[in-house]
Design an enzyme around this catalytic site. Structure first.
Site, short mmCIF file in Angstrom:
data_model
loop_
_atom_site.label_atom_id
_atom_site.label_comp_id
_atom_site.label_asym_id
_atom_site.label_seq_id
_atom_site.Cartn_x
_atom_site.Cartn_y
_atom_site.Cartn_z
CD GLU A 135 45.36 31.76 36.34
OE1 GLU A 135 46.29 31.42 37.09
OE2 GLU A 135 45.01 32.95 36.19
CB SER A 194 44.58 42.62 31.44
OG SER A 194 43.34 42.56 32.13
#
Length: 243
Positions: free
Chosen positions: A29, A221
């Protein structure tokens, strides 16, 4: 939410600001975020941010600076030129509290150097902390009032936000077991888990006999089913019948 960070970095770029990114330079990321920037510097933690702030205020050895951040800056980065106008951004899974502390530290530094009247000409800050990550970190902080005996953190072993939850438990002196699912809870009071900064291992006697207060949390997640299965497995081990 990551796109919000990228939009912030784009704004830095348009104003010719250097993006100070709170993250891990090797994380996918952060690599993606830095690709949206013209000039950037990646700081891993508050300690590195303090080093940068000291350089902004007092100068120092350029060679030492470049060596310290040798894998964490844009091509052609010059600390003597590229820290005059900066904006804060972050890897969305980093600790919310640390990102906020770094942002305030940078803001105070630029205010001290250029004065409050010119702060906006030298510093930009946008809230780019992921809501899901922030909610879990806030909930985790609330658990520390419950006098926990141990903490089970559920999520991928490569998940940064899950690792940060484990760090929070350790910082508060609570034994922590990072697992990626109920299958890691083995028979015979054994658990297969990943200690912070180490490889996966099996520990015995992890769940104390008698009354015990167990905190359970999960990464942003992690499926709810994985959390449910883990809780049920722990309850089964304590011989609690679910009705």
């Amino acid at each position: 939410w990551v796109s919000k960070v990228w939009n912030s970095v784009e704004k830095h770029k348009k104003k010719k600001f250097t993006s100070i990114i709170h993250g891990k330079y090797s994380h996918a990321e952060t690599i993606a975020t830095s690709s949206f920037a013209d000039k950037y510097l990646i700081v891993l933690n508050k300690s590195q941010a303090e080093y940068v702030c000291n350089y902004i205020l007092n100068g120092g050895s350029r060679d030492e600076f470049m060596d310290k951040f040798k894998s964490a800056h844009s091509e052609g980065f010059d600390p003597d030129l590229d820290l005059e106008q900066i904006g804060i951004a972050n890897q969305t899974t980093m600790l919310k509290t640390e990102t906020e502390e770094i942002g305030k530290l940078l803001e105070r530094t630029m205010m001290r150097k250029y004065g409050p009247d010119k702060l906006n000409e030298h510093y930009q800050n946008f809230n780019t902390i992921c809501d899901a990550t922030q909610e879990r970190q806030d909930a985790m902080a609330g658990l520390f009032d419950e006098k926990l005996d141990l903490m089970v953190v559920i999520g991928g072993f490569n998940s940064s936000n899950t690792t940060h939850l484990q760090e929070m438990a350790i910082e508060n002196g609570i034994p922590s077991y990072h697992i990626d699912g109920a299958k890691r809870i083995l028979s015979g009071n054994k658990i297969e888990h990943k200690p912070l900064g180490n490889e996966v291992k099996i520990s015995e006697g992890w769940l104390p006999e008698g009354k015990v207060v167990v905190g359970v949390t999960s990464g942003a997640s992690t499926p709810d089913k994985a959390v449910e299965d883990t809780i049920n497995k722990i309850l089964e081990m304590k011989l609690v019948v679910m009705n």
